[in-house]
Design a protein around this motif. Structure first.
Motif, PDB file in Angstrom:
ATOM      1  N   THR A  19       1.015  -1.051  -6.035  1.00  0.00           N
ATOM      2  CA  THR A  19      -0.341  -0.904  -6.085  1.00  0.00           C
ATOM      3  C   THR A  19      -1.012  -2.133  -6.712  1.00  0.00           C
ATOM      4  N   LEU A  20      -0.282  -2.602  -7.812  1.00  0.00           N
ATOM      5  CA  LEU A  20      -0.765  -3.701  -8.464  1.00  0.00           C
ATOM      6  C   LEU A  20      -0.821  -5.113  -7.738  1.00  0.00           C
ATOM      7  N   THR A  21       0.429  -5.253  -6.979  1.00  0.00           N
ATOM      8  CA  THR A  21       0.709  -6.388  -5.942  1.00  0.00           C
ATOM      9  C   THR A  21      -0.207  -6.230  -4.822  1.00  0.00           C
ATOM     10  N   GLY A  35      -2.077   1.422 -13.034  1.00  0.00           N
ATOM     11  CA  GLY A  35      -1.277   1.515 -12.067  1.00  0.00           C
ATOM     12  C   GLY A  35      -0.073   2.392 -12.152  1.00  0.00           C
ATOM     13  N   HIS A  36       0.525   2.298 -13.572  1.00  0.00           N
ATOM     14  CA  HIS A  36       1.736   3.132 -13.739  1.00  0.00           C
ATOM     15  C   HIS A  36       1.392   4.687 -13.715  1.00  0.00           C
ATOM     16  N   PRO A  77     -10.263  11.613  -5.163  1.00  0.00           N
ATOM     17  CA  PRO A  77     -11.182  10.977  -5.730  1.00  0.00           C
ATOM     18  C   PRO A  77     -10.767  10.767  -7.296  1.00  0.00           C
ATOM     19  N   TYR A  78     -10.279   9.639  -7.427  1.00  0.00           N
ATOM     20  CA  TYR A  78      -9.885   9.173  -8.992  1.00  0.00           C
ATOM     21  C   TYR A  78     -10.952   9.295  -9.869  1.00  0.00           C
ATOM     22  N   THR A  79     -10.451   9.823 -11.009  1.00  0.00           N
ATOM     23  CA  THR A  79     -11.396   9.470 -12.175  1.00  0.00           C
ATOM     24  C   THR A  79     -10.901   8.914 -13.383  1.00  0.00           C
ATOM     25  N   ARG A  88     -10.721   1.727  -9.808  1.00  0.00           N
ATOM     26  CA  ARG A  88     -11.325   1.706  -8.365  1.00  0.00           C
ATOM     27  C   ARG A  88     -10.709   0.623  -7.491  1.00  0.00           C
ATOM     28  N   ARG A  89     -10.562  -0.346  -8.165  1.00  0.00           N
ATOM     29  CA  ARG A  89     -10.024  -1.396  -7.546  1.00  0.00           C
ATOM     30  C   ARG A  89      -8.448  -1.097  -7.104  1.00  0.00           C
ATOM     31  N   LEU A  90      -7.855  -0.676  -7.951  1.00  0.00           N
ATOM     32  CA  LEU A  90      -6.327  -0.208  -7.785  1.00  0.00           C
ATOM     33  C   LEU A  90      -6.175   0.950  -6.696  1.00  0.00           C
ATOM     34  N   ALA A  91      -7.464   1.849  -6.859  1.00  0.00           N
ATOM     35  CA  ALA A  91      -7.225   3.227  -6.104  1.00  0.00           C
ATOM     36  C   ALA A  91      -7.578   2.894  -4.529  1.00  0.00           C
ATOM     37  N   ALA A  92      -8.003   1.723  -4.448  1.00  0.00           N
ATOM     38  CA  ALA A  92      -8.365   1.470  -2.838  1.00  0.00           C
ATOM     39  C   ALA A  92      -7.188   1.181  -2.190  1.00  0.00           C
TER      40      ALA A  92
END
Length: 291
Positions: A221-223, A158-159, A116-118, A104-108
């Motif tokens: 996304t990671l960055t 992230g990948h 809605p990521y799961t 969820r930290r990445l999804a933001a």
């Protein structure tokens, strides 16, 4: 030798496509027969027409080339139900909560933050992770143990999110459906789409273009999230030295080519983010979650 796994998968697909709708149709016909009609003469075609109005649609057709977000998420949920027949999802609430927090930290900061990521953990010692559609991401316990820190875990998640952002599986499903002749002008039967999607998610021959694209998107996304960029490189480098190539890297381009591409991307867009590099805390958490 009979391939029982394949037989059971095909049988479940047949159940969804024909058996359940036929049972529903039979029930609906029974309801119509039990309803008093104005005339004593029974028109069987009238009964069938009424029954089909009551029964659910036998064939639900979807257009993979024009999926709405709602349809994509619903398809992902249905694929998740089917996947539970193929893999063992972890019931460890602490472990799932931890992976979900990272995800969820990445999804933001994802390019598709509107879905809605799961995030779920699969109890499997193989070093692997995969994604389906509509935001569903899966990480094996084997991969959690191999990662040295949270940033490396985040790089894998992230990948996989990169595959979802690029709709790679949706495109592969469409290609498979067309190649196998099951796609029509109107679209693809939903139950067939689910079967194709599950098979590709678990056994898909990842394309060179898709893997590079997922790496690129994942690193972005990671960055944005503040994780160390180098964690993505260090994770791939570490797996290169293993005697047997992990499923996560059993693809073309090779891991060494992907590392070079990532390093070029990092050099062109450097970041000072270094979150998630605490190896000691990560290993302590994983040992606590996976005794």
């Amino acid at each position: 030798m009979i391939n029982w796994n394949g037989f059971l998968r095909n049988y479940r697909l047949w159940q969804r496509r024909w058996l359940y709708p036929l049972i529903s149709l039979s029930v609906a016909i029974s309801l119509c027969l039990s309803t008093s009609l104005p005339s004593q003469a029974i028109d069987i075609w009238q009964i069938i027409r009424k029954a089909t109005e009551i029964a659910p649609q036998v064939t639900q057709v979807i257009q993979l080339s024009n999926l709405s977000i709602r349809d994509e998420v619903e398809l992902g949920k249905q694929m998740n139900d089917e996947l539970q027949q193929e893999v063992r999802l972890s019931r460890n609430q602490q472990l799932n909560r931890y992976v979900d927090q990272v995800g969820r930290r990445l999804a933001a900061h994802s390019d598709r933050a509107n879905i809605p990521y799961t995030f779920q953990v699969v109890e499997d010692e193989a070093v692997n992770a995969f994604a389906t559609v509509g935001g569903f991401v899966y990480v094996n316990t084997g991969l959690l143990k191999v990662a040295d820190n949270e940033a490396e875990l985040a790089s894998v998640i992230g990948h996989e999110m990169g595959h979802i952002e690029g709709k790679h599986l949706v495109n592969q499903m469409q290609q498979r459906a067309i190649a196998s002749g099951v796609a029509t002008v109107t679209g693809l039967d939903r139950s067939q789409a689910i079967g194709i999607g599950v098979d590709l998610a678990l056994n898909r021959p990842r394309s060179r273009q898709d893997e590079y694209d997922a790496d690129r998107r994942g690193l972005i996304t990671l960055t944005r999230t503040g994780y160390s960029q180098l964690a993505m490189v260090s994770f791939m480098k570490k797996l290169q030295g293993k005697s047997s190539v992990p499923t996560f890297l059993s693809t073309h381009p090779g891991a060494s080519d992907r590392v070079l591409a990532l390093q070029r991307q990092i050099n062109s867009q450097p970041s000072k983010g270094n979150y998630g590099l605490d190896n000691t805390t990560y290993k302590a958490n994983i040992r606590a979650f996976l005794p």
